[in-house]
Design a protein around this motif. Structure first.
Motif, PDB file in Angstrom:
ATOM      1  N   TYR A  41      87.137 -36.103  31.114  1.00 18.98           N
ATOM      2  CA  TYR A  41      87.117 -36.192  32.577  1.00 18.98           C
ATOM      3  C   TYR A  41      85.736 -36.616  33.040  1.00 18.98           C
ATOM      4  O   TYR A  41      84.725 -36.071  32.582  1.00 18.98           O
ATOM      5  CB  TYR A  41      87.449 -34.839  33.220  1.00 18.98           C
ATOM      6  N   ASP A  42      85.709 -37.574  33.951  1.00 17.58           N
ATOM      7  CA  ASP A  42      84.488 -37.945  34.644  1.00 17.58           C
ATOM      8  C   ASP A  42      84.283 -36.964  35.794  1.00 17.58           C
ATOM      9  O   ASP A  42      85.227 -36.362  36.299  1.00 17.58           O
ATOM     10  CB  ASP A  42      84.614 -39.381  35.159  1.00 17.58           C
ATOM     11  N   VAL A  43      83.026 -36.814  36.241  1.00 19.64           N
ATOM     12  CA  VAL A  43      82.720 -35.853  37.299  1.00 19.64           C
ATOM     13  C   VAL A  43      83.527 -36.134  38.569  1.00 19.64           C
ATOM     14  O   VAL A  43      83.904 -35.205  39.298  1.00 19.64           O
ATOM     15  CB  VAL A  43      81.204 -35.835  37.603  1.00 19.64           C
ATOM     16  N   SER A  44      83.848 -37.407  38.832  1.00 20.40           N
ATOM     17  CA  SER A  44      84.604 -37.738  40.044  1.00 20.40           C
ATOM     18  C   SER A  44      86.071 -37.335  39.932  1.00 20.40           C
ATOM     19  O   SER A  44      86.803 -37.363  40.924  1.00 20.40           O
ATOM     20  CB  SER A  44      84.507 -39.236  40.339  1.00 20.40           C
ATOM     21  N   GLU A  45      86.527 -36.960  38.714  1.00 18.79           N
ATOM     22  CA  GLU A  45      87.928 -36.589  38.518  1.00 18.79           C
ATOM     23  C   GLU A  45      88.132 -35.079  38.489  1.00 18.79           C
ATOM     24  O   GLU A  45      89.254 -34.599  38.308  1.00 18.79           O
ATOM     25  CB  GLU A  45      88.445 -37.179  37.196  1.00 18.79           C
ATOM     26  N   LEU A  46      87.053 -34.326  38.682  1.00 19.75           N
ATOM     27  CA  LEU A  46      87.149 -32.881  38.513  1.00 19.75           C
ATOM     28  C   LEU A  46      87.910 -32.194  39.633  1.00 19.75           C
ATOM     29  O   LEU A  46      88.234 -31.006  39.518  1.00 19.75           O
ATOM     30  CB  LEU A  46      85.747 -32.266  38.378  1.00 19.75           C
ATOM     31  N   ASP A  47      88.205 -32.911  40.720  1.00 18.48           N
ATOM     32  CA  ASP A  47      89.007 -32.275  41.766  1.00 18.48           C
ATOM     33  C   ASP A  47      90.473 -32.152  41.343  1.00 18.48           C
ATOM     34  O   ASP A  47      91.280 -31.570  42.066  1.00 18.48           O
ATOM     35  CB  ASP A  47      88.897 -33.028  43.095  1.00 18.48           C
ATOM     36  N   GLU A  48      90.814 -32.681  40.160  1.00 18.56           N
ATOM     37  CA  GLU A  48      92.150 -32.492  39.611  1.00 18.56           C
ATOM     38  C   GLU A  48      92.252 -31.180  38.833  1.00 18.56           C
ATOM     39  O   GLU A  48      93.325 -30.830  38.341  1.00 18.56           O
ATOM     40  CB  GLU A  48      92.528 -33.652  38.687  1.00 18.56           C
ATOM     41  N   LEU A  49      91.132 -30.467  38.705  1.00 18.82           N
ATOM     42  CA  LEU A  49      91.086 -29.258  37.886  1.00 18.82           C
ATOM     43  C   LEU A  49      90.709 -28.045  38.722  1.00 18.82           C
ATOM     44  O   LEU A  49      89.978 -28.155  39.705  1.00 18.82           O
ATOM     45  CB  LEU A  49      90.059 -29.409  36.760  1.00 18.82           C
ATOM     46  N   VAL A  50      91.201 -26.891  38.307  1.00 19.41           N
ATOM     47  CA  VAL A  50      90.731 -25.611  38.833  1.00 19.41           C
ATOM     48  C   VAL A  50      90.539 -24.678  37.642  1.00 19.41           C
ATOM     49  O   VAL A  50      91.116 -24.894  36.566  1.00 19.41           O
ATOM     50  CB  VAL A  50      91.721 -24.978  39.835  1.00 19.41           C
ATOM     51  N   LEU A  51      89.725 -23.650  37.831  1.00 19.96           N
ATOM     52  CA  LEU A  51      89.618 -22.621  36.803  1.00 19.96           C
ATOM     53  C   LEU A  51      90.962 -21.922  36.661  1.00 19.96           C
ATOM     54  O   LEU A  51      91.726 -21.816  37.625  1.00 19.96           O
ATOM     55  CB  LEU A  51      88.531 -21.615  37.168  1.00 19.96           C
ATOM     56  N   ALA A  52      91.258 -21.428  35.459  1.00 15.90           N
ATOM     57  CA  ALA A  52      92.592 -20.871  35.203  1.00 15.90           C
ATOM     58  C   ALA A  52      92.544 -19.491  34.553  1.00 15.90           C
ATOM     59  O   ALA A  52      93.504 -19.081  33.905  1.00 15.90           O
ATOM     60  CB  ALA A  52      93.402 -21.832  34.330  1.00 15.90           C
ATOM     61  N   TYR A  53      91.434 -18.768  34.721  1.00 15.27           N
ATOM     62  CA  TYR A  53      91.433 -17.375  34.276  1.00 15.27           C
ATOM     63  C   TYR A  53      92.508 -16.613  35.051  1.00 15.27           C
ATOM     64  O   TYR A  53      93.146 -15.715  34.524  1.00 15.27           O
ATOM     65  CB  TYR A  53      90.065 -16.737  34.520  1.00 15.27           C
ATOM     66  N   ALA A  54      92.670 -17.000  36.321  1.00 16.48           N
ATOM     67  CA  ALA A  54      93.740 -16.468  37.162  1.00 16.48           C
ATOM     68  C   ALA A  54      94.527 -17.641  37.721  1.00 16.48           C
ATOM     69  O   ALA A  54      93.973 -18.712  37.961  1.00 16.48           O
ATOM     70  CB  ALA A  54      93.175 -15.621  38.300  1.00 16.48           C
ATOM     71  N   ALA A  55      95.813 -17.436  37.917  1.00 11.63           N
ATOM     72  CA  ALA A  55      96.670 -18.484  38.479  1.00 11.63           C
ATOM     73  C   ALA A  55      97.703 -17.823  39.374  1.00 11.63           C
ATOM     74  O   ALA A  55      97.999 -16.632  39.235  1.00 11.63           O
ATOM     75  CB  ALA A  55      97.359 -19.272  37.366  1.00 11.63           C
ATOM     76  N   THR A  56      98.240 -18.598  40.306  1.00 13.30           N
ATOM     77  CA  THR A  56      99.331 -18.059  41.118  1.00 13.30           C
ATOM     78  C   THR A  56     100.589 -17.958  40.256  1.00 13.30           C
ATOM     79  O   THR A  56     100.749 -18.690  39.270  1.00 13.30           O
ATOM     80  CB  THR A  56      99.627 -18.954  42.327  1.00 13.30           C
ATOM     81  N   ILE A  57     101.470 -17.050  40.625  1.00 14.53           N
ATOM     82  CA  ILE A  57     102.719 -16.881  39.883  1.00 14.53           C
ATOM     83  C   ILE A  57     103.536 -18.165  39.921  1.00 14.53           C
ATOM     84  O   ILE A  57     104.189 -18.539  38.939  1.00 14.53           O
ATOM     85  CB  ILE A  57     103.515 -15.692  40.455  1.00 14.53           C
ATOM     86  N   HIS A  58     103.481 -18.889  41.052  1.00 17.80           N
ATOM     87  CA  HIS A  58     104.198 -20.166  41.145  1.00 17.80           C
ATOM     88  C   HIS A  58     103.759 -21.125  40.039  1.00 17.80           C
ATOM     89  O   HIS A  58     104.580 -21.818  39.438  1.00 17.80           O
ATOM     90  CB  HIS A  58     103.957 -20.819  42.509  1.00 17.80           C
ATOM     91  N   LYS A  59     102.443 -21.176  39.797  1.00 18.87           N
ATOM     92  CA  LYS A  59     101.918 -22.103  38.796  1.00 18.87           C
ATOM     93  C   LYS A  59     102.259 -21.676  37.372  1.00 18.87           C
ATOM     94  O   LYS A  59     102.138 -22.477  36.434  1.00 18.87           O
ATOM     95  CB  LYS A  59     100.395 -22.219  38.938  1.00 18.87           C
ATOM     96  N   ALA A  60     102.663 -20.411  37.189  1.00 17.94           N
ATOM     97  CA  ALA A  60     102.923 -19.894  35.845  1.00 17.94           C
ATOM     98  C   ALA A  60     104.372 -20.063  35.421  1.00 17.94           C
ATOM     99  O   ALA A  60     104.736 -19.655  34.315  1.00 17.94           O
ATOM    100  CB  ALA A  60     102.535 -18.418  35.778  1.00 17.94           C
ATOM    101  N   GLN A  61     105.196 -20.654  36.269  1.00 21.80           N
ATOM    102  CA  GLN A  61     106.603 -20.834  35.921  1.00 21.80           C
ATOM    103  C   GLN A  61     106.739 -21.579  34.597  1.00 21.80           C
ATOM    104  O   GLN A  61     106.030 -22.548  34.336  1.00 21.80           O
ATOM    105  CB  GLN A  61     107.326 -21.625  37.009  1.00 21.80           C
ATOM    106  N   GLY A  62     107.665 -21.109  33.765  1.00 20.69           N
ATOM    107  CA  GLY A  62     107.923 -21.774  32.503  1.00 20.69           C
ATOM    108  C   GLY A  62     106.961 -21.412  31.400  1.00 20.69           C
ATOM    109  O   GLY A  62     107.126 -21.842  30.262  1.00 20.69           O
TER     110      GLY A  62
END
Length: 766
Positions: A659-680
């Motif tokens: 990832y280039d620095v300009s692409e980092l807005d596609e990422l978030v930290l994932a130590y915690a996630a919403t339940i919606h994002k954890a589906q599957g």
């Protein structure tokens, strides 16, 4: 007003949404670093700023310079030049090479890069590749600077300016001047509100067609983000009118023109009743964004053709149960045997049931039945984690749906109606996650002769994307459905499973903790957990206690007791915001689990918006990126950070992606996630806060989904009141989808007689 000229030393905070920043600067005449606060585009370490503003005293943070306006200038001192170049603005120059270049050219450094860049060969360690990279990056930065000078007065951040430049190149300014609303159409991450702010600064009329069109499209997209495939005319105009602050009749004329231009599709055939209303007009036509209309009508048509086509693999039914039991070494009960027999007799089958009811073993029996007849069986799931788990339990290769369809940008899916999948049977797991657009693209690649088996838990949350595919398939009564409800003896020993079923039945879970249990409840109203917090309001005491408890559990207690790394523990939370929301939990868990360590490569990490990404951080992709073959919800681990090149490498399922620095807005930290994002997904250990702070999101299916993500251990840090509220709250927001009636119409009548439902007493364990 006072003026202050300074060099940015450190960016303490930057809010990507509103541009509010807190930076630490070195200024002439001040012995210590100066704190500067205010609205400004994202600036880089080393930037030289000319500020206008005033000094103020903050009760908590002390003396600060609050800015009214600022101007970025080129540095004049050798020190400033080094900091400027070392900030990473120019690819190919990091702190190390910045120091070498400045040592070689001193005050003439920027002039050399601008006018005679080939002299950079004089710098030790710099070769042709790096010089070419610096030349290209410097030219791009000049373009971006010109764009920034234009956009800075229109409240546009540096990150957005970079995206605008990447999309339009040298035409950026002319495109924005002509129609700033194109940004919302063309660039991910720039929405209508940002484009509208730019347009307003440029003097665009409040009722210009471009603005009204963009606002209506934005409203439809927001409704799609909420799960809706269409909007009624009154709903669309009502919501868009609030957003745009214009009269309904003006929007109605705009909408008519959009329908004529086919920007949106009016479906006059489909009549829909406004949900939740008993009075007023009973029916309205549906208005779709084109992709959702063609996906909905196309999915119904394709599934109808597949179901009606009776060609397929023939599996002898006589003696099948015995053969499967012998091959798998498992004893199947009557319900499971009937499910397997239904699968081999049907072109389309839906297998649903909660945890511990035998979906996996039944699926394995179906696979065995087809393979014993020589059939080629394909396995797929919506996410990488779900596909990996399916592969582990079946012993066969399972792919994500995207990889099964061989997505290849910019062409799209390589597997389609012209190049269909090769096989006899396709089994798709975790179907509650599949949204309408993905479902249609999958069906386009399925040949008419293929047998389809859809497996999923109907009581989980629906897909993040628009549609409610699994529920629509079941409610259509067009296809055989097997519902597994019996909890098997081995599964009944798990309190995760039994409590999940209790919650699904509207009953409170068993909260009696035991040493050998796999389900634990930590009461945040217990004085032991709230010690030293008595000065806070009660709700804040609960949230602060939960935050401290979660950090302690993930960092120390659970790894020590279960002898596992913290990376095997996933925190799941009902919502994004708040003290115990995913955003704040990620910040606090990163501090605890992966703080910067001096001397470690990439220790300081790369900053983007409100996040700092360091080596060893757990991260999540938040949009589909077909170029990188990384998709929304995929979790990876940062392997390395290159502060010189401003890149980082992330490991996703044994595959490294840069990832280039300009692409980092596609990422978030994932130590915690919403339940919606954890589906599957399934995790060895899940820690989940459930507090009244989350009351907006507390619903039975959300808590049920969160609990069933835990494979071995679940810990809830919350209150009985919040858990009880969630269990009682069965209010589920209906989604605007017409797939169910379209399926019924396509099938030209119900085949509910084929709906095979086997139920068993909750406590009747086999």
């Amino acid at each position: 007003m006072e003026k202050l000229r300074c060099v940015v030393e450190r960016i303490t905070y930057h809010n990507e949404m509103n541009g509010y920043s807190v930076i630490r600067c070195r200024a002439k005449g001040f012995g210590e670093l100066v704190t500067v606060v205010g609205l400004m585009p994202e600036v880089h370490v080393g930037s030289v700023l000319q500020l206008t503003g005033s000094w103020r005293i903050d009760a908590k943070y002390g003396r600060q310079f609050s800015i009214e306006s600022f101007e970025e200038t080129l540095p004049a001192t050798v020190y400033g030049i080094e900091k400027y170049l070392g900030s990473g603005m120019i690819r190919g120059i990091g702190p190390k090479y910045a120091r070498r270049i400045v040592q070689t050219f001193g005050r003439d450094t920027l002039d050399v890069i601008e006018n005679d860049p080939d002299r950079l060969f004089q710098v030790p360690g710099i070769g042709k590749t790096r010089v070419d990279q610096i030349k290209k990056s410097w030219a791009e930065q000049k373009e971006i600077k010109n764009i920034m000078l234009f956009l800075q007065g229109h409240d546009v951040s540096t990150s957005h300016a970079t995206k605008i430049f990447k999309t339009y190149g040298s035409e950026s300014i002319s495109v924005v001047q002509e129609n700033p609303y194109r940004l919302a159409d063309d660039i991910w991450g720039i929405g209508f509100r940002t484009a509208d702010t730019i347009a307003e600064k440029m003097g665009f009329g409040h009722e210009r067609y471009a603005r009204l069109r963009s606002g209506l499209l934005y409203t439809l997209n927001r409704l799609a983000d909420e799960g809706h495939c269409y909007a009624t005319r009154s709903l669309l105009i009502g919501k868009a009118s609030e957003l745009l602050e214009v009269e309904d009749n003006v929007l109605s004329l705009t909408l008519d023109e959009m329908i004529r231009a086919k920007d949106v599709i009016l479906d006059p055939v489909t009549a829909v009743r406004e949900r939740g209303t008993e009075a007023g007009p009973a029916e309205e036509a549906a208005i779709y964004l084109p992709p959702f209309f063609f996906a909905e009508t196309g999915a119904a048509r394709r599934l109808g053709r597949i179901f009606r086509n009776r060609e397929g693999i023939a599996v002898p039914a006589e003696g099948l149960a015995g053969r499967i039991a012998q091959r798998t070494g498992m004893n199947y009960d009557e319900v499971q045997i009937q499910a397997i027999l239904t699968a081999v007799r049907s072109k389309v089958l839906i297998l649903t049931g909660g945890p511990g009811t035998g979906k996996t073993t039944t699926t394995l029996g179906i696979i065995t039945a087809f393979r014993s007849a020589g059939a080629r069986v394909l396995l797929a799931a919506p996410t990488g984690r779900a596909a990996k788990r399916l592969s582990e339990v079946t012993g066969l290769e399972a792919k994500t749906i995207h990889r099964l369809l061989e997505v290849k940008p910019p062409e799209g899916y390589q597997k389609n109606e012209d190049n269909p999948l090769e096989g006899d049977v396709l089994i798709v797991d975790e179907c509650s996650m599949i949204d309408l657009l993905l479902f249609y693209n999958l069906l386009k690649a399925v040949p008419d002769t293929m047998t389809l088996i859809f497996v999923g838990d109907i009581d989980q949350l629906p897909s993040v994307g628009a549609g409610n595919v699994l529920r629509d398939l079941i409610e259509s009564d067009c296809f055989p459905v097997v519902r597994l409800t019996r909890i098997f003896r081995q599964a009944s020993k798990s309190r995760i499973i039994t409590n999940a079923h209790r919650i699904n039945a509207g009953r409170m879970p068993d909260l009696s903790n035991g040493r050998d249990s796999d389900f634990f409840f930590m009461d945040m109203e217990n004085p032991v957990n709230r010690r030293n917090l008595q000065d806070l309001p009660e709700k804040d005491q609960n949230a602060q206690a939960a935050l401290q408890t979660i950090i302690d559990l993930v960092q120390t207690r659970l790894p020590r007791y279960y002898h596992i790394p913290s990376s095997d523990i996933q925190v799941l939370t009902p919502m994004q915001r708040g003290l115990v929301g995913a955003a704040n939990l990620n910040q606090e868990l990163q501090k605890a689990l992966n703080p910067p360590v001096q001397g470690r490569n990439g220790a300081q990490g790369l900053r983007r918006g409100g996040f700092v990404f360091r080596a060893r951080d757990k991260v999540m992709q938040i949009r589909n990126n077909y170029d990188k073959e990384v998709f929304n919800g995929d979790i990876g681990v940062v392997q390395s950070v290159d502060t010189e090149e401003k890149t980082l490498r992330i490991l996703f399922d044994e595959r490294e992606v840069e990832y280039d620095v300009s692409e980092l807005d596609e990422l978030v930290l994932a130590y915690a996630a919403t339940i919606h994002k954890a589906q599957g997904s399934e995790y060895p250990i899940v820690v989940m806060p459930v507090l009244m702070n989350h009351y907006i999101m507390l619903q039975r299916n959300l808590i049920y989904t969160g609990i069933t993500r835990a494979g071995k251990v679940l810990v809830i840090a919350g209150t009985r009141k919040a858990l009880s509220y969630a269990v009682r709250n069965v209010t589920v927001t209906e989604r605007n989808t017409m797939l169910c009636p379209r399926l019924r119409k396509e099938q030209a009548g119900s085949v509910s007689s084929n709906d095979i439902t086997y139920r068993s007493d909750f406590n009747n364990n086999s």
